[in-house]
Design an enzyme around this catalytic site. Structure first.
Site, PDB file in Angstrom:
ATOM      1  N   GLU A 106      25.888 -89.769 107.736  1.00 52.38           N
ATOM      2  CA  GLU A 106      25.958 -91.155 108.356  1.00 52.38           C
ATOM      3  C   GLU A 106      24.899 -92.213 108.209  1.00 52.38           C
ATOM      4  OE1 GLU A 106      24.521 -90.798 112.696  1.00 52.38           O
ATOM      5  OE2 GLU A 106      25.030 -88.746 112.141  1.00 52.38           O
ATOM      6  N   GLU A 151      21.572 -93.993 124.408  1.00 51.93           N
ATOM      7  CA  GLU A 151      20.438 -93.981 123.865  1.00 51.93           C
ATOM      8  C   GLU A 151      19.315 -95.029 124.375  1.00 51.93           C
ATOM      9  OE1 GLU A 151      20.675 -93.394 119.340  1.00 51.93           O
ATOM     10  OE2 GLU A 151      22.731 -94.057 119.844  1.00 51.93           O
ATOM     11  N   ARG A 162      18.642 -96.065 107.895  1.00 53.39           N
ATOM     12  CA  ARG A 162      18.491 -94.856 107.325  1.00 53.39           C
ATOM     13  C   ARG A 162      19.728 -94.212 107.074  1.00 53.39           C
ATOM     14  NH1 ARG A 162      17.061 -92.316 112.003  1.00 53.39           N
ATOM     15  NH2 ARG A 162      18.823 -90.863 111.705  1.00 53.39           N
ATOM     16  N   GLY A 164      15.378 -95.226 114.921  1.00 54.57           N
ATOM     17  CA  GLY A 164      14.333 -95.232 116.057  1.00 54.57           C
ATOM     18  C   GLY A 164      13.024 -95.583 115.345  1.00 54.57           C
ATOM     19  N   ASP A 199      21.318 -90.496 106.487  1.00 59.86           N
ATOM     20  CA  ASP A 199      21.173 -89.117 106.754  1.00 59.86           C
ATOM     21  C   ASP A 199      22.161 -88.298 105.645  1.00 59.86           C
ATOM     22  OD1 ASP A 199      19.561 -89.798 108.326  1.00 59.86           O
ATOM     23  OD2 ASP A 199      20.883 -89.520 110.176  1.00 59.86           O
ATOM     24  N   TYR A 235      13.225 -85.721 119.406  1.00 59.75           N
ATOM     25  CA  TYR A 235      12.235 -86.985 120.054  1.00 59.75           C
ATOM     26  C   TYR A 235      11.250 -86.224 121.096  1.00 59.75           C
ATOM     27  CZ  TYR A 235      16.081 -90.157 118.917  1.00 59.75           C
ATOM     28  OH  TYR A 235      16.968 -90.776 118.152  1.00 59.75           O
TER      29      TYR A 235
END
Length: 317
Positions: free
Chosen positions: A281, A29, A265, A287, A267, A227
């Protein structure tokens, strides 16, 4: 707790001293982290913070050994040279350097999707059924696991982010290719029952769950949709008032259960047929790009990007 944020605790950028914005690294990443890091660096400098980029853990070690920084804004993503697996957190703990985000335990646990699910299930928190696949698993075992779970399934590496190595598998014909793709990355593999419904994400800032975002991609919400694509829709808040209260409480419970703190965050999926929520997760260093979700949710409650970066950094004071 609903998204009523307390006022910022600091107003003087000099309180932070010299700040390292840790970005880049060597994980899969890297490019996302570089983009995130540039944005964070620009935002902090715009608020008067003496912030400087540091690319990767080796460069950080050298800088901290020379005592060039007072604290670290960690925006590395992923493992293996990324900053989300607890390694860099352990380094900063050992050196007594304040840093943003979750600590060693939360970072390491959340990076491992299988063990995060095990913790959630032990506490009665909802997450899709799964099978843990060892590296080199034979095809017969893979196909039997998929039949037991019930197709369609998701196959992914247990310790990667940004949809790296993830496949949606509608039928048995796609299983072997999905396992081959996931096995290109280190660690165990995760096969998970695919929940058909709404994809949701909830940003966490301190002890506050930000408004949920319902993600509506043109196709699958993969790396490109996250992205690069400009046709993905982000609906915020993603639910009605009752749904927001429910998903916010669940996200906070999941975040805390994984030992996470600071910001992050969570999800989730909402099953289209039953309306039930399922945890997928936790991301401990989300990001901060133009397409990223925590800034979108923070903006919904009046917190712009610069203030968001400030609020994350002030958690290190």
């Amino acid at each position: 707790m609903s998204a009523h944020l307390p006022p910022p605790r600091a107003s003087d950028p000099a309180l932070f001293g010299r700040v390292a914005v840790l970005l880049g690294g060597t994980s899969s990443e890297r490019e996302v982290s570089l983009d995130s890091g540039r944005n964070v660096l620009e935002a902090l400098r715009a608020r008067g913070v003496d912030a400087h980029p540091v690319d990767g853990i080796a460069a950080l070690v050298a800088a901290l050994a020379e005592k060039r920084f007072d604290r670290v804004f960690n925006i590395l993503h992923g493992q293996r040279g990324g900053g989300e697996d607890g390694v860099v957190q352990g380094l900063m703990e050992a050196l007594g350097v304040p840093y943003t985000g979750s600590g060693v335990l939360g970072s390491a646990l959340a990076m491992d999707k299988i063990r995060t699910k095990q913790v959630w299930l032990s506490l009665g928190l909802p997450t899709p059924g799964y099978v843990r696949l060892a590296r080199g698993v034979d095809a017969a075992t893979v196909h039997a696991a998929a039949r037991d779970l019930g197709l369609p399934v998701i196959v992914k590496p247990s310790s990667e982010g940004s949809s790296v190595g993830v496949s949606r598998v509608p039928d048995e014909a796609g299983l072997d290719g999905a396992v081959e793709l996931a096995a290109r990355y280190p660690g165990e593999l995760l096969m998970e029952r695919m929940v058909v419904g709404d994809e949701l994400t909830v940003g966490i800032l301190g002890d506050v769950a930000l408004p949920s975002i319902r993600i509506v991609p043109k196709g699958w919400y993969d790396y490109h949709a996250k992205y690069r694509a400009d046709d993905t829709q982000y609906l915020c808040p993603g639910l009605d008032a009752a749904g927001e209260a429910q998903v916010g409480a669940l996200a906070l419970a999941a975040f805390r259960a994984a030992g996470c703190g600071g910001w992050g965050r969570v999800d989730l999926m909402r099953d289209r047929g039953t309306g039930a929520f399922f945890l997928l997760e936790v991301n401990t260093a989300p990001g901060m790009t133009s397409h990223s979700l925590v800034p979108k949710a923070a903006g919904q409650v009046g917190v712009g990007f610069e203030e968001l970066c400030w609020r994350i950094l002030e958690q290190t004071l």
